[in-house]
Design a protein around this motif. Structure first.
Motif, PDB file in Angstrom:
ATOM      1  N   LEU A  55       0.828  -1.205   0.000  1.00  0.00           N
ATOM      2  CA  LEU A  55       0.000   0.000   0.000  1.00  0.00           C
ATOM      3  C   LEU A  55       0.865   1.259   0.000  1.00  0.00           C
ATOM      4  CD1 LEU A  55      -2.759  -1.056   2.577  1.00  0.00           C
ATOM      5  CD2 LEU A  55      -2.938  -1.019   0.087  1.00  0.00           C
ATOM      6  N   GLY A  56       1.980   1.207   0.748  1.00  0.00           N
ATOM      7  CA  GLY A  56       2.860   2.366   0.812  1.00  0.00           C
ATOM      8  C   GLY A  56       3.537   2.665  -0.505  1.00  0.00           C
ATOM      9  N   SER A  57       3.922   1.622  -1.254  1.00  0.00           N
ATOM     10  CA  SER A  57       4.569   1.850  -2.557  1.00  0.00           C
ATOM     11  C   SER A  57       3.610   2.496  -3.531  1.00  0.00           C
ATOM     12  CB  SER A  57       5.092   0.527  -3.117  1.00  0.00           C
ATOM     13  OG  SER A  57       4.028  -0.377  -3.350  1.00  0.00           O
ATOM     14  N   SER A  58       2.331   2.141  -3.432  1.00  0.00           N
ATOM     15  CA  SER A  58       1.335   2.763  -4.299  1.00  0.00           C
ATOM     16  C   SER A  58       1.188   4.250  -3.981  1.00  0.00           C
ATOM     17  CB  SER A  58      -0.012   2.058  -4.141  1.00  0.00           C
ATOM     18  OG  SER A  58      -1.015   2.667  -4.916  1.00  0.00           O
ATOM     19  N   VAL A  59       1.184   4.586  -2.679  1.00  0.00           N
ATOM     20  CA  VAL A  59       1.106   5.994  -2.281  1.00  0.00           C
ATOM     21  C   VAL A  59       2.369   6.742  -2.692  1.00  0.00           C
ATOM     22  CG1 VAL A  59       0.994   7.556  -0.288  1.00  0.00           C
ATOM     23  CG2 VAL A  59      -0.457   5.520  -0.366  1.00  0.00           C
ATOM     24  N   ALA A  60       3.534   6.101  -2.527  1.00  0.00           N
ATOM     25  CA  ALA A  60       4.802   6.759  -2.848  1.00  0.00           C
ATOM     26  C   ALA A  60       4.894   7.145  -4.318  1.00  0.00           C
ATOM     27  CB  ALA A  60       5.965   5.846  -2.474  1.00  0.00           C
ATOM     28  N   GLY A  63       2.680   8.392  -6.086  1.00  0.00           N
ATOM     29  CA  GLY A  63       1.976   9.651  -6.288  1.00  0.00           C
ATOM     30  C   GLY A  63       2.651  10.845  -5.652  1.00  0.00           C
ATOM     31  N   LEU A  64       3.776  10.608  -4.957  1.00  0.00           N
ATOM     32  CA  LEU A  64       4.494  11.697  -4.308  1.00  0.00           C
ATOM     33  C   LEU A  64       5.610  12.215  -5.202  1.00  0.00           C
ATOM     34  CD1 LEU A  64       4.873  10.194  -0.711  1.00  0.00           C
ATOM     35  CD2 LEU A  64       3.199  11.887  -1.465  1.00  0.00           C
ATOM     36  N   PRO A  65       6.004  13.473  -5.031  1.00  0.00           N
ATOM     37  CA  PRO A  65       7.161  13.982  -5.780  1.00  0.00           C
ATOM     38  C   PRO A  65       8.406  13.171  -5.436  1.00  0.00           C
ATOM     39  CG  PRO A  65       5.965  15.772  -4.703  1.00  0.00           C
ATOM     40  CD  PRO A  65       5.396  14.502  -4.167  1.00  0.00           C
ATOM     41  N   GLY A  66       9.302  13.026  -6.397  1.00  0.00           N
ATOM     42  CA  GLY A  66      10.513  12.243  -6.173  1.00  0.00           C
ATOM     43  C   GLY A  66      11.468  12.916  -5.213  1.00  0.00           C
ATOM     44  N   GLY A  67      12.530  12.199  -4.868  1.00  0.00           N
ATOM     45  CA  GLY A  67      13.580  12.773  -4.052  1.00  0.00           C
ATOM     46  C   GLY A  67      13.300  12.707  -2.572  1.00  0.00           C
ATOM     47  N   VAL A  68      13.505  13.847  -1.901  1.00  0.00           N
ATOM     48  CA  VAL A  68      13.500  13.902  -0.435  1.00  0.00           C
ATOM     49  C   VAL A  68      12.151  13.503   0.153  1.00  0.00           C
ATOM     50  CG1 VAL A  68      13.806  15.412   1.568  1.00  0.00           C
ATOM     51  CG2 VAL A  68      15.278  15.678  -0.437  1.00  0.00           C
ATOM     52  N   ILE A  69      11.051  13.921  -0.500  1.00  0.00           N
ATOM     53  CA  ILE A  69       9.726  13.642   0.058  1.00  0.00           C
ATOM     54  C   ILE A  69       9.464  12.144   0.110  1.00  0.00           C
ATOM     55  CG2 ILE A  69       7.247  13.947  -0.310  1.00  0.00           C
ATOM     56  CD1 ILE A  69       7.817  16.690  -1.417  1.00  0.00           C
ATOM     57  N   ARG A  70       9.838  11.451  -0.954  1.00  0.00           N
ATOM     58  CA  ARG A  70       9.650   9.989  -0.943  1.00  0.00           C
ATOM     59  C   ARG A  70      10.520   9.339   0.116  1.00  0.00           C
ATOM     60  NH1 ARG A  70       9.060   7.481  -7.058  1.00  0.00           N
ATOM     61  NH2 ARG A  70       7.334   8.798  -7.738  1.00  0.00           N
ATOM     62  N   VAL A  71      11.743   9.811   0.280  1.00  0.00           N
ATOM     63  CA  VAL A  71      12.638   9.247   1.297  1.00  0.00           C
ATOM     64  C   VAL A  71      12.039   9.442   2.685  1.00  0.00           C
ATOM     65  CG1 VAL A  71      14.899   9.468   2.390  1.00  0.00           C
ATOM     66  CG2 VAL A  71      14.717   9.527  -0.103  1.00  0.00           C
ATOM     67  N   ILE A  72      11.523  10.645   2.930  1.00  0.00           N
ATOM     68  CA  ILE A  72      10.898  10.925   4.230  1.00  0.00           C
ATOM     69  C   ILE A  72       9.693  10.014   4.453  1.00  0.00           C
ATOM     70  CG2 ILE A  72       9.623  12.668   5.551  1.00  0.00           C
ATOM     71  CD1 ILE A  72      11.427  14.781   4.239  1.00  0.00           C
ATOM     72  N   PHE A  73       8.897   9.809   3.389  1.00  0.00           N
ATOM     73  CA  PHE A  73       7.727   8.935   3.501  1.00  0.00           C
ATOM     74  C   PHE A  73       8.136   7.521   3.893  1.00  0.00           C
ATOM     75  CE2 PHE A  73       5.072   5.710   1.402  1.00  0.00           C
ATOM     76  CZ  PHE A  73       3.859   5.956   2.024  1.00  0.00           C
ATOM     77  N   TRP A  74       9.158   6.975   3.204  1.00  0.00           N
ATOM     78  CA  TRP A  74       9.574   5.598   3.491  1.00  0.00           C
ATOM     79  C   TRP A  74      10.178   5.484   4.891  1.00  0.00           C
ATOM     80  CZ3 TRP A  74       7.570   1.731   1.266  1.00  0.00           C
ATOM     81  CH2 TRP A  74       7.241   1.742  -0.092  1.00  0.00           C
ATOM     82  N   ILE A  75      10.920   6.498   5.305  1.00  0.00           N
ATOM     83  CA  ILE A  75      11.478   6.472   6.668  1.00  0.00           C
ATOM     84  C   ILE A  75      10.348   6.484   7.698  1.00  0.00           C
ATOM     85  CG2 ILE A  75      12.794   7.797   8.365  1.00  0.00           C
ATOM     86  CD1 ILE A  75      14.620   8.688   6.066  1.00  0.00           C
ATOM     87  N   GLY A  76       9.352   7.338   7.449  1.00  0.00           N
ATOM     88  CA  GLY A  76       8.212   7.386   8.365  1.00  0.00           C
ATOM     89  C   GLY A  76       7.466   6.076   8.431  1.00  0.00           C
ATOM     90  N   LEU A  77       7.268   5.458   7.264  1.00  0.00           N
ATOM     91  CA  LEU A  77       6.571   4.169   7.238  1.00  0.00           C
ATOM     92  C   LEU A  77       7.384   3.099   7.953  1.00  0.00           C
ATOM     93  CD1 LEU A  77       3.917   3.033   6.123  1.00  0.00           C
ATOM     94  CD2 LEU A  77       5.173   2.276   4.091  1.00  0.00           C
ATOM     95  N   GLY A  78       8.705   3.166   7.798  1.00  0.00           N
ATOM     96  CA  GLY A  78       9.566   2.218   8.502  1.00  0.00           C
ATOM     97  C   GLY A  78       9.492   2.382  10.008  1.00  0.00           C
ATOM     98  N   LEU A  79       9.428   3.617  10.464  1.00  0.00           N
ATOM     99  CA  LEU A  79       9.313   3.867  11.902  1.00  0.00           C
ATOM    100  C   LEU A  79       7.982   3.355  12.447  1.00  0.00           C
ATOM    101  CD1 LEU A  79      10.823   7.469  12.119  1.00  0.00           C
ATOM    102  CD2 LEU A  79      11.863   5.328  12.915  1.00  0.00           C
ATOM    103  N   VAL A  80       6.916   3.519  11.651  1.00  0.00           N
ATOM    104  CA  VAL A  80       5.611   2.991  12.062  1.00  0.00           C
ATOM    105  C   VAL A  80       5.671   1.477  12.201  1.00  0.00           C
ATOM    106  CG1 VAL A  80       3.225   2.631  11.317  1.00  0.00           C
ATOM    107  CG2 VAL A  80       4.256   4.894  11.124  1.00  0.00           C
ATOM    108  N   ALA A  81       6.296   0.827  11.212  1.00  0.00           N
ATOM    109  CA  ALA A  81       6.412  -0.637  11.258  1.00  0.00           C
ATOM    110  C   ALA A  81       7.222  -1.072  12.470  1.00  0.00           C
ATOM    111  CB  ALA A  81       7.051  -1.150   9.969  1.00  0.00           C
ATOM    112  N   ALA A  82       8.321  -0.352  12.732  1.00  0.00           N
ATOM    113  CA  ALA A  82       9.168  -0.726  13.874  1.00  0.00           C
ATOM    114  C   ALA A  82       8.452  -0.503  15.198  1.00  0.00           C
ATOM    115  CB  ALA A  82      10.462   0.078  13.830  1.00  0.00           C
TER     116      ALA A  82
END
Length: 705
Positions: free
Chosen positions: A395-400, A402-421
């Motif tokens: 689900l997160g990859s599908s949302v990603a 739709g996001l602008p590339g670069g820093v915003i996507r990195v922040i999104f994945w880091i946030g999702l990783g923190l949620v999972a952890a």
């Protein structure tokens, strides 16, 4: 493709049991849509109980689990087969009986506990219906073999008192037998159903989600990139991709009909004989059941039965699994060299780097699952976390996207990783909240809605895939219930022990034949449960380490699906390869030769399964014993491959093949001086081949660059 299959392949396909029909999609009919919804509800119920969103007594979880299975099996098989109105009506009637049994046991749960051992007449009637529906579902989905075997055990409970000694028992009344089999935590709701309703179902869902997300394509692309240009690369791709897929699916036949659709035509296109191509795929696919972490779900049952940590089972399996696949790899390499089959041009191969860069995230849930299992977490916890992480990533990859590339996507994945952890600290609520948010965001875009449909389909497909395993676990409970009620396992066990007193090898041979014969008609899981219950304690009494004795039984239960005349995995490959299932089976036995010898070697040298014991470990120490037995087994497998295929660096003469076979056999034996003789014969064989290759006689085929 099936329409163009030869007559012999159609007859081969007809030999498959009903569970192969479940590889088809849900029908696009009114009943198909209802069944899809029931399957979806089944998966949601299993996830809710596993994540403790719904807390029910274990007995009720098992009852509802079997209830869902019996509701789905009959109408789903009728719909997939395109049956007429009368057959569908009968199927739905049986489904309603299955639902009624589950409702009765849930509604009257407390009262049934209070009168345990003293059932009412209506309890006996419902119990008879419960057992009958399970027998009928197993017959419909996997053929008559397991129901007949289970029926014989059930008959033994009722009439065994009339048999001559030592086969007789003291006698049990009809009500007592039905109460034992249909209620409580014995019989159809015993340990196998407990494992099916917890660990197994979650891991099947886990595999279904990864498969829907594109894991097969990732495995194929990586395999093609690494070995596609090598000699016989097409077959090596089949072994690697099927082995990798087996780590998450754990189903040999399902593996054949998924990865085989790609690998078998690829092997044929590059010169492999149809029978050999089918044999390679069947061997590699069945090997997925011995490859950690999933191991065909038997690992979970084995851990529960033996009362050991799951990682202990994985530890015992890892070296034999690597040797099994290395043997298959060696066999196809030799076959390619013998027939001059080169690899694919590099320019036509996909890039492993590009494939991993595009779908790297699919590996993360599998890595997390393995880490959790080896860190001592229960399989139920690991499976729940793995499934949650997979869903978050999809689900997160599908949302990603739709996001602008670069820093915003990195922040999104880091946030999702923190949620999972944070799952490990704050529990399932955090993950559920994140999933709800991701579902809401995905629902707002067309691509996101397509992703949600993929997840929905994976839930339903996972439930459908679990049906054969679940019904087998329920029915095999009748056999286990017979053993606990009558003590029947002691009789056969004493016979094995008496034989073993004269020869351990004969006891092992008897156990192997029992596994192969039973495996001709029943799947791996019930085969393991039956034979381990009977032969496991007997082998333990003969001095075989506990895990080794159970792994011995497990291996031959798997190899039964490659052994004529049934060879289920080979007949599954037959329509794809357009070749006789029996011919494929003969080739599969050659490719899987290591699988037949590794269990025997592990009994005599438990260090092969990283277990203590054995004369070698006592003499030279545990680490040295492990290294020695691995080297010896690898050399024996290499020599056996040369003898079977008739090629190493040059084509072998009859004498050279006999010499290689003799060297392999003496290395496998566990008698005084056999190792020394084996190494001497191996050295002589290597010298002869080196001299022939140097002289140019039987010049080897060059490998593709």
């Amino acid at each position: 493709m099936l329409d163009n299959t030869k007559d012999q392949n159609q007859s081969a396909g007809a030999a498959l049991h009903g569970h192969d029909a479940l590889t088809q999609a849900f029908p696009k009919t009114w009943d198909g849509r209802i069944l899809f919804a029931i399957a979806l509800a089944f998966s949601i119920f299993q996830i809710a109980t596993a994540a403790h969103l719904v807390d029910l007594p274990s007995q009720l979880v098992r009852v509802v689990h079997v209830g869902f299975v019996t509701v789905l099996v009959f109408p789903l098989l009728a719909a997939l087969a395109g049956r007429g109105g009368l057959a569908k009506t009968f199927a739905w009637a049986l489904a309603l009986l299955g639902a009624a049994v589950a409702f009765y046991q849930c509604y009257d749960y407390t009262a049934l506990l209070m009168r345990a051992g003293d059932p009412l007449p209506r309890d006996i009637a419902v119990g008879v219906v419960a057992i009958g529906v399970v027998f009928a579902a197993a017959w419909a989905i996997m053929g008559p073999a397991l129901p007949i075997i289970s029926g014989l055990f059930l008959a033994y409970c009722l009439f065994g008192e009339y048999l001559p000694a030592p086969l007789d028992h003291r006698g049990y009344g009809f009500a007592q037998v039905i109460d034992h089999m249909a209620y409580g935590t014995e019989g159809i709701y015993g340990i196998p159903t407990f494992v099916s309703s917890t660990y197994i179902f979650l891991f099947i869902l886990f595999g279904a989600f990864l498969e829907k997300a594109g894991m097969i394509r990732l495995f194929n692309d990586v395999s093609l990139s690494f070995v596609g240009n090598r000699r016989g690369g097409a077959a090596k791709v089949a072994i690697i991709s099927s082995g990798l897929m087996g780590t998450i699916s754990g189903s040999g036949v399902a593996n054949v009909v998924t990865t085989g659709q790609f690998t078998i035509p690829l092997m044929k296109r590059f010169g492999y004989r149809p029978a050999f191509a089918g044999g390679v795929e069947a061997t590699a696919s069945m090997g997925g059941q011995i490859m950690p972490p999933v191991m065909g779900a038997v690992a979970f049952i084995m851990a529960e039965t033996l009362g050991v940590e799951y990682h202990e089972i994985v530890k015992a399996a890892i070296i034999p699994a690597v040797l099994y696949f290395a043997s298959a790899f060696w066999m196809v390499h030799l076959e390619a060299g013998k027939r001059g089959l080169l690899g694919l041009p590099k320019g036509e191969l996909p890039s492993a780097r590009a494939a991993i860069a595009e779908q790297w995230y699919l590996v993360l849930p599998l890595a997390a699952l393995v880490w959790l299992l080896f860190s001592g977490y229960t399989p139920l916890f690991a499976g729940t976390v793995g499934l949650a992480f997979t869903t978050l990533l999809i689900l997160g990859s599908s949302v990603a996207l739709g996001l602008p590339g670069g820093v915003i996507r990195v922040i999104f994945w880091i946030g999702l990783g923190l949620v999972a952890a944070s799952f490990f600290r704050f529990g399932i609520g955090v993950v559920i909240g994140a999933l709800a948010l991701l579902i809401g965001v995905n629902a707002l875009s067309k691509g996101g809605r397509a992703t949600l449909m993929i997840c929905r389909d994976a839930l339903a497909e996972g439930a459908k895939t679990a049906l054969p395993v679940a019904i087998a676990c329920a029915l095999v409970g009748v056999i286990i219930g017979t053993m606990t009620l009558t003590g029947a396992a002691n009789t056969f066990g004493q016979f094995i022990v008496s034989v073993g007193g004269k020869s351990l090898f004969l006891s092992l041979l008897l156990t192997m034949v029992t596994c192969l014969v039973l495996g001709m008609g029943i799947p791996t899981i019930p085969n393991y449960i039956i034979t381990s219950s009977i032969a496991g304690p007997a082998l333990l009494e003969l001095g075989v380490p506990l895990i080794v004795s159970h792994m011995f039984v497990f291996y031959f239960g798997i190899l039964a699906d490659l052994t004529p005349p049934v060879a289920l995995a080979c007949f599954a490959a037959a329509p794809i390869a357009r070749e006789s299932g029996l011919r494929i089976s003969i080739q599969a036995i050659k490719v899987a030769a290591a699988g037949f010898v590794i269990p025997f070697m592990a009994v005599y040298s438990p260090a092969l399964m990283l277990q203590d014991g054995g004369s070698m470990a006592a003499a030279v120490g545990y680490p040295a014993a492990v290294a020695y037995i691995v080297v010896k087994t690898g050399l024996a497998i290499g020599l056996w491959g040369a003898a079977v295929i008739g090629f190493v660096a040059v084509r072998l003469s009859v004498v050279e093949r006999v010499l290689a076979a003799a060297a392999a056999f003496t290395l496998l034996a566990a008698l005084p001086l056999t190792d020394e003789i084996g190494f001497a014969l191996a050295a002589l064989f290597a010298l002869l081949i080196w001299r022939r290759a140097r002289s140019g006689s039987g010049k080897p085929v060059p490998e593709a660059a």
